[in-house]
Design an enzyme around this catalytic site. Sequence first.
Site, PDB file in Angstrom:
ATOM      1  N   LYS A  58      35.433 -72.099  47.127  1.00 10.23           N
ATOM      2  CA  LYS A  58      33.986 -71.597  47.855  1.00 10.23           C
ATOM      3  C   LYS A  58      33.587 -71.679  48.879  1.00 10.23           C
ATOM      4  O   LYS A  58      33.384 -70.421  49.578  1.00 10.23           O
ATOM      5  CB  LYS A  58      33.669 -73.193  47.730  1.00 10.23           C
ATOM      6  N   GLN A 102      30.796 -81.793  47.781  1.00  6.32           N
ATOM      7  CA  GLN A 102      31.585 -81.802  45.811  1.00  6.32           C
ATOM      8  C   GLN A 102      30.747 -83.316  45.779  1.00  6.32           C
ATOM      9  O   GLN A 102      31.296 -84.265  46.220  1.00  6.32           O
ATOM     10  CB  GLN A 102      32.725 -81.460  46.916  1.00  6.32           C
ATOM     11  N   ASP A 125      22.810 -76.244  45.567  1.00 12.52           N
ATOM     12  CA  ASP A 125      22.893 -76.884  44.245  1.00 12.52           C
ATOM     13  C   ASP A 125      22.250 -76.350  43.605  1.00 12.52           C
ATOM     14  O   ASP A 125      22.284 -77.012  42.471  1.00 12.52           O
ATOM     15  CB  ASP A 125      23.843 -77.894  44.210  1.00 12.52           C
TER      16      ASP A 125
HETATM   17  N1  GUN Z   1      31.030 -80.851  40.910  1.00 12.44           N
HETATM   18  C1  GUN Z   1      31.498 -79.962  39.914  1.00 12.44           C
HETATM   19  N2  GUN Z   1      30.561 -79.084  39.281  1.00 12.44           N
HETATM   20  C2  GUN Z   1      29.867 -79.275  41.366  1.00 12.44           C
HETATM   21  C3  GUN Z   1      29.072 -78.570  41.194  1.00 12.44           C
HETATM   22  O1  GUN Z   1      28.279 -77.590  40.947  1.00 12.44           O
HETATM   23  N3  GUN Z   1      28.967 -78.523  42.353  1.00 12.44           N
HETATM   24  C4  GUN Z   1      28.666 -80.395  42.942  1.00 12.44           C
HETATM   25  N4  GUN Z   1      28.290 -80.091  44.559  1.00 12.44           N
HETATM   26  N5  GUN Z   1      30.005 -80.893  42.833  1.00 12.44           N
HETATM   27  C5  GUN Z   1      30.179 -80.222  41.599  1.00 12.44           C
END
Ligand code: GUN
Length: 290
Positions: A58, A102, A125
């Site tokens: 990311k 996350q 998100d």
């Molecule tokens: N863990 C797995 N997929 C995601 C996501 O799309 N966003 C976040 N913040 N954590 C995740």
Amino acid sequence: MVKSNMAHIIDGKKIAETTRADITARVEAFKNENGFVPGLAVVIVGENPASKVYVRNKKLASEQAGMYSVVCEMPENTTQEELMAKLSQLKADEKIHGILVQLPLPKHLNESEVLRFIPPEKDVDAFHAENTGHIMIGDYHFLPCTPAGVMTMLKYENIDVAGKKCVVIGRSNIVGKPMAMLLLHADGTVTVCHSKTQNLAEIIRQADILVVAIGRAKFVTGDMVKPGAVVIDVGMNRDENGKLCGDCDFESCEKVAGAITPVPGGVGPMTITTLLENTLRAAELAVKNA
Ligand code: GUN
């Protein structure tokens, strides 16, 4: 060898590259117009190896798109108060337009309190209940990253959802539920299946568009797939040999499906692409609301 009966492989890497080139150009234009770049903060608590890889990707992707990016790494024994204090700091930081925590968080932390605390206008998100509600109504700024990435893929491949039988396997807040909603907004006829669903294989076999997000390696096999169906595999697992694989058994499914996403190189790159899109949108919103 004749390969004419094999499914078309939907190349998520290529679609992500094309889409990200467009976002990068928009970030450049945003910078020229406003004198600053969109900023993304990613918070990771603990040592989950998969999460660490996702977070690194990311950061890399946002920097490649010309954005400002920070990763806040916090130890496994971080307290709720410490995490909230970090989020308060990011909330107040004018250089940060998007905040992402996350998941999963270590078990001792209260995930829903954390997600509620991220201001909806910085919630890239789209996990905050306010944004979830907007998605339900179909009036939103941010789309959830993975489901929106899937919709981008379908659009890129000229796969029309309207009137199609769509089956989503998995009902998580991150993928299954919002995925069903986006397919519904696109006029699909949507069925959501889960661990308690009866006659699962029978329902799967009716799908024109099948989205699988259950986190079980190679769960869907070719005999469950309707000939010619579009198979979107959201899974990311390790098989018995430690090799990355999806929730679908690619080898048998590609012989039956009309189109299929591989793992890796399918949905994965699209998730981060939506995150970039959302971060740019968050910065645009900040300008609009200033
Ligand atoms: N863990 C797995 N997929 C995601 C996501 O799309 N966003 C976040 N913040 N954590 C995740």
